[in-house]
Motif scaffolding. Structure first.
Motif, short mmCIF file in Angstrom:
data_model
loop_
_atom_site.label_atom_id
_atom_site.label_comp_id
_atom_site.label_asym_id
_atom_site.label_seq_id
_atom_site.Cartn_x
_atom_site.Cartn_y
_atom_site.Cartn_z
N GLY A 149 -14.45 26.43 -68.20
CA GLY A 149 -15.17 27.73 -67.31
C GLY A 149 -16.44 27.72 -67.70
O GLY A 149 -16.77 27.66 -68.73
N ILE A 150 -16.97 27.92 -66.66
CA ILE A 150 -18.05 28.14 -66.64
C ILE A 150 -19.12 29.61 -65.66
O ILE A 150 -18.30 30.07 -64.42
N ASN A 151 -20.13 29.91 -65.62
CA ASN A 151 -20.06 31.22 -65.18
C ASN A 151 -21.60 31.17 -65.36
O ASN A 151 -22.30 30.67 -66.31
N PHE A 152 -22.86 31.55 -64.91
CA PHE A 152 -24.43 31.53 -64.81
C PHE A 152 -24.97 33.34 -63.86
O PHE A 152 -24.56 33.72 -63.37
N SER A 153 -25.34 33.70 -64.64
CA SER A 153 -25.73 34.87 -64.43
C SER A 153 -27.78 35.08 -64.92
O SER A 153 -28.59 34.65 -65.23
N ARG A 154 -27.76 36.10 -63.57
CA ARG A 154 -29.54 36.27 -62.86
C ARG A 154 -29.97 37.65 -63.24
O ARG A 154 -29.53 38.24 -62.77
N ASN A 155 -30.79 37.84 -63.85
CA ASN A 155 -31.47 38.95 -64.26
C ASN A 155 -32.77 39.20 -63.96
O ASN A 155 -33.81 38.31 -64.63
#
Length: 725
Positions: A190-196
């Protein structure tokens, strides 16, 4: 002992079946072996990156989760025999500097332009690892637990670089397979990428996440698809010795300066790629951040979180068992005022469904107060059920060695043993809308039998517009968790809450809505002892500043004598009843400004017909990216009848963080506590001269403020080196 209500039992059973499929199965990122060597410098000039698959087309999470992200983000991942690589191009819009707090490691997410990714190497949507950086290159790493929480106290060996360009900033990193835990043979992570991005106030994710959940939520990961079985980590043994020197002087006792020379050792041994053995001999925690003090006007013991590195990796399996005020295990009880001689912990995954934790710690005796040497053993076993839920078991044993209280004529100061045993069921539906827990504990102590159980359960539903929850607790008057945090015994608690949110289609307000919470305490015979009802109205603005306005009604019948000022004066009588009303407000400013601030205030009644005013502020300014200044100030004014009269308490804490580079840090933190009549100064210089290897210089001072008088001071120099074998 209370029984779980029938409705709650049914909910806990059927809720997992509402949603049985992983939410973002369509989001897949292929990962392949690098065709050329990769240098971690933030420059995209290697042939390997040209052949890597790209994850792009991020979705907006905040301010709203109904559209594509405005900012483009491209992510590539590769691997070789030893490392996992990631390259991220974070495209920007508009002019002006990037917004970062400092180069401090494990930065505050909301106050930085950043990119963070979340890995679930077991694809169980519960545990994993998080890595990332802000736009100035400060690193972020942490352990993930409970399906979406990140423990940032965990540090490990990996390298990264950030390079800024006119239209983007690039994050590049290499993470050794030895630094993470994963099960051999699993080809889908499982993987996710987050940008702020603070300039646009946009938070986005590659695999879409509903706005009411953090982007760390493992229920909404996509899939990292390996082209073959991931390489084995190989022999994974790390030896981490330290040497320490220092001096200290206690001016209160007019003692001489004492010199300190010490050494110790930690070791990490990978039993399998997902199961780790940690060993420690004579550990030292002098470099750990000091606790942030609070003005204590509570009747019960305060909670301060664990910060010592040894207890943190996979520590959630031990420390998160139970509820915030019913913790059968609290690691800060170990080594409280006495040195730890040695310890061992075996923790990790046995397979996709089973998770194990075993720990044993030995402390020395403290003969001057009659404290015997003590041994602590904790065992935890967890079994995954349904899509994301689990069943857990815990056993805790505290044993006093060479201690025979039956030989003493008077009542012993310490028990020969204390044991706790418990079961809990953690509910998490596949889409995270339904969460809950049901728990049962029993304690075993000499002379304390009967009413020695604790039970609690809760169920919560969270959608975009509704948040509805129920919780109840029972703790018997003989329940005893000497290695836990259970500040109150002999009670029944009921705590419902409901929140409704509204979303205007335009304007400065993003969302707003009311929240009603109630908390009722009763004794074991169902007689009411405490009650608080609160109505809160919350507003979230599109610029991410927030405002909450609230009012509450409180009733308390004292079961123990209580000094309402906690200063050692007279106490209110057992059985006396007190009730009052309070109003308050809380405001937090926009995180994208260089100057940030938060204010809170409350005013209303207090014990014995008194009045209480509380004002609190948090101010911060950043000179990007090297200096961050913060000031916290808390003021309490209490007006009571005699003998207490009018009492005022200030608690002031200025803090300075200087990050000269992303490997050289200085922190200075002073706290003035008027209630405790103490001024504490703590400064720390940290040089990370190589990954996970540090030199610390720590200086502490304690003063009596009136008159200004030195109480004690200490200086410590500590060198830590991380060897990989």
């Amino acid at each position: 002992m209370l029984r779980i209500p029938r409705l709650l039992c049914l909910s806990l059973l059927w809720a997992p079946f509402l949603y049985g499929q992983k939410k973002n199965e369509a989001w897949k990122l292929p990962i392949s072996r690098a065709v050329s060597p990769i240098k971690i410098d933030g420059i995209i000039d290697e042939e390997a990156w040209k052949h890597a698959a790209v994850a792009t087309d991020f979705r907006m999470v905040l301010p709203m989760d109904t559209s594509a992200a405005k900012l483009r983000t491209d992510v590539r991942m590769l691997y070789d025999q030893q490392r996992l690589y990631i390259l991220v191009e974070n495209y920007t819009q508009g002019s002006g500097p990037y917004m970062v707090e400092s180069l401090r490691r494990d930065f505050a997410f909301l106050k930085n332009d950043n990119f963070i990714f979340f890995m679930d190497p077991f694809d169980d949507q519960t545990n994993g690892f998080s890595f990332g950086a802000n736009a100035a290159g400060a690193q972020w790493d942490g352990l993930m637990y409970d399906g979406g929480k990140v423990d940032l106290s965990w540090d490990n060996k990996w390298v990264s670089a950030v390079k800024n360009y006119p239209d983007k900033w690039v994050f590049e990193a290499a993470i050794p397979f030895k630094s993470i835990r994963y099960k051999k043979g699993i080809m889908q992570w499982g993987i996710n990428f987050s940008r702020n991005d603070l300039k646009t106030t946009e938070k986005s994710a590659w695999a879409p996440v509903p706005r009411q959940f953090p982007t760390a939520s493992l229920a909404y990961t996509g899939t990292l698809q390996w082209d073959t079985i991931p390489p084995a980590a190989g022999p994974n043994i790390s030896i981490i010795p330290y040497v320490l020197g220092g001096l200290a002087k206690n001016y209160d006792t007019k003692g001489n300066t004492t010199w300190r020379r010490d050494a110790g050792l930690d070791a990490k041994i990978g039993i399998t790629s997902s199961l780790n053995l940690d060993l420690t001999v004579n550990p030292d925690f002098s470099q750990v951040d000091v606790d942030k003090q609070v003005t204590n006007l509570d009747r019960f013991e305060l909670f301060f979180p664990e910060k010592r590195q040894f207890f943190l990796e996979n520590g959630d399996q031990f420390s998160n068992f139970g509820y915030s005020t019913i913790r059968p295990f609290f690691s800060r009880r170990i080594g409280l005022g006495v040195p730890i001689q040695f310890g061992a912990r075996l923790s990790g995954k046995l397979n996709r469904n089973w998770r194990l934790g075993l720990m044993n710690m030995q402390t020395a005796a403290k003969e001057e107060v009659g404290l015997p040497s003590q041994n602590y053993t904790v065992a935890a076993l967890q079994r995954r059920v349904f899509s994301r839920s689990n069943v857990g078991f815990i056993f805790i044993n505290k044993e006093s060695l060479n201690y025979h209280p039956e030989d003493e004529a008077q009542k012993p100061l310490y028990s020969r043993y204390n044991r706790n045993m418990g079961l809990e069921y953690n509910l998490a539906s596949s889409n995270n809308f339904w969460t809950g827990k049901a728990m049962l504990l029993k304690s075993y102590s000499p002379g304390r039998e009967g009413s020695d159980y604790a039970h609690a359960a809760n169920l919560q539903y969270t959608s975009k517009v509704w948040n509805v929850g129920w919780q109840h607790e029972y703790v018997g008057h003989n329940f005893n968790a000497e290695v836990g945090y259970v500040p109150r015994q002999g009670y029944i608690k009921i705590a419902p809450q409901i929140t409704r949110l509204f979303f205007p289609v335009s304007g400065a307000v993003l969302s707003h809505g009311p929240q009603v919470t109630g908390t009722m305490f009763m004794d074991e015979h169902f007689n009411r002892t405490d009650n608080e009802t609160m109505l809160n109205y919350g507003i979230v603005f599109r610029k991410r500043n927030t405002l909450n306005i609230w009012g509450s009604n409180t009733y308390i019948r004292l079961l123990q004598p209580f000094d309402p000022t906690n200063t050692g004066k007279d106490s209110l009588l057992v059985g006396s009843s007190h009730s009052w009303n309070t109003v308050g407000a809380d405001y937090v400013s926009q995180p994208q400004q260089l100057f940030t601030y938060a204010f809170s205030a409350r005013y209303g009644g207090y014990y014995a017909g008194g009045r209480r005013l509380m004002l609190n502020s948090e101010l911060g300014y950043r000179f990007q990216p090297y200096v961050s200044i913060a000031l916290s100030a808390n003021y309490n004014h209490i007006a009571l009848m005699q003998p207490w009269g009018n009492q005022s308490f200030w608690l002031v804490g200025p803090r300075l963080d200087v990050t000269m580079t992303n490997t050289l840090f200085f922190t200075g933190f002073m706290q003035y506590n008027q209630q405790q009549k103490n001024i504490n100064l703590n400064t720390r210089l940290q040089w990370r001269y190589r990954p996970a290897s540090d030199l610390f210089i720590v200086y502490t001072d304690n003063y009596l403020p009136e008159p200004m008088y030195i109480r004690n001071r200490a200086l410590v120099l500590k060198l830590v080196y991380w060897f990989n074998i």
